[in-house]
Scaffold this motif. Structure first.
Motif, PDB file in Angstrom:
ATOM      1  N   ARG A  20      -7.482  -8.062   8.239  1.00  0.00           N
ATOM      2  CA  ARG A  20      -6.643  -7.046   8.867  1.00  0.00           C
ATOM      3  C   ARG A  20      -6.545  -7.336  10.359  1.00  0.00           C
ATOM      4  O   ARG A  20      -7.552  -7.574  11.002  1.00  0.00           O
ATOM      5  N   SER A  35     -10.193   1.877   5.783  1.00  0.00           N
ATOM      6  CA  SER A  35      -9.726   1.100   6.936  1.00  0.00           C
ATOM      7  C   SER A  35      -8.676   1.853   7.749  1.00  0.00           C
ATOM      8  O   SER A  35      -8.506   1.582   8.934  1.00  0.00           O
ATOM      9  N   ALA A  84      -3.558 -11.070   3.177  1.00  0.00           N
ATOM     10  CA  ALA A  84      -4.320 -11.064   1.926  1.00  0.00           C
ATOM     11  C   ALA A  84      -4.296 -12.439   1.267  1.00  0.00           C
ATOM     12  O   ALA A  84      -3.223 -13.017   1.070  1.00  0.00           O
ATOM     13  N   ASP A 115     -10.890   0.746  -0.036  1.00  0.00           N
ATOM     14  CA  ASP A 115     -10.866  -0.094   1.146  1.00  0.00           C
ATOM     15  C   ASP A 115      -9.736   0.314   2.101  1.00  0.00           C
ATOM     16  O   ASP A 115      -9.946   0.456   3.303  1.00  0.00           O
ATOM     17  N   CYS A 116      -8.541   0.507   1.582  1.00  0.00           N
ATOM     18  CA  CYS A 116      -7.417   0.922   2.428  1.00  0.00           C
ATOM     19  C   CYS A 116      -7.643   2.313   3.004  1.00  0.00           C
ATOM     20  O   CYS A 116      -7.336   2.569   4.164  1.00  0.00           O
ATOM     21  N   GLY A 173     -11.132  -6.869  -0.188  1.00  0.00           N
ATOM     22  CA  GLY A 173     -10.345  -5.643  -0.337  1.00  0.00           C
ATOM     23  C   GLY A 173     -10.539  -5.003  -1.696  1.00  0.00           C
ATOM     24  O   GLY A 173     -11.313  -5.480  -2.531  1.00  0.00           O
TER      25      GLY A 173
END
Length: 146
Positions: free
Chosen positions: A80, A43, A94, A39-40, A72
């Motif tokens: 975000r 993104s 989060a 996910d990070c 996430g």
């Protein structure tokens, strides 16, 4: 009179690419790490997201953020915050750490203030991700402290 304490913590200041959104985070980060989850990575468009968590009350954001929320890499929802002008990702909110707000270290005016303490979610890291061998590695999250 100099009121600066020798033990004073620096202010962590930063902004987006176009300058429409800026922030100041005071105090020391609660934790800071490189997150390599899928996910990070997606993104940010990079190998990992350099993340610093601060007490929510210690972060003051100026300007308008546009939020996008989704599940996430941890399985929890993260919203975000992006600059609506240039699209730079500035903060992460989060659910699993509701008292904290994260900033993306790449947006710091002085990126040398970022001192990652670990690489997390390395089990999801891209094969081409060149991690710092000096940092501890965790397949998911580090073990909780007592």
């Amino acid at each position: 009179m100099d009121t600066t304490s020798p033990t004073a913590h620096p202010a962590y200041e930063g902004r987006c690419l176009c300058g429409q959104v800026s922030y100041v985070a005071t105090g020391e980060p609660v934790f800071q790490f490189n997150c390599h989850c899928d996910d990070c990575r997606k993104s940010t468009g990079c190998a990992y997201a350099p993340i610093m968590f601060f007490a929510r009350a210690a972060v003051k954001v100026s300007g308008n953020l546009t939020y996008h929320a989704m599940r996430g890499g941890s399985g929890h929802t993260i919203a975000r915050g992006f600059c609506g002008g240039c699209g730079a990702q500035i903060v992460g909110d989060a659910d699993m750490v509701g008292s904290l707000l994260s900033i993306r270290a790449g947006t710091l005016d002085d990126p040398g203030l970022y001192q990652p303490k670990a690489d997390v979610f390395v089990s999801q890291a891209a094969a081409w991700d060149a991690m710092d061998p000096r940092l501890p590695k965790y397949d998911r999250w580090p073990p909780r402290r007592a």
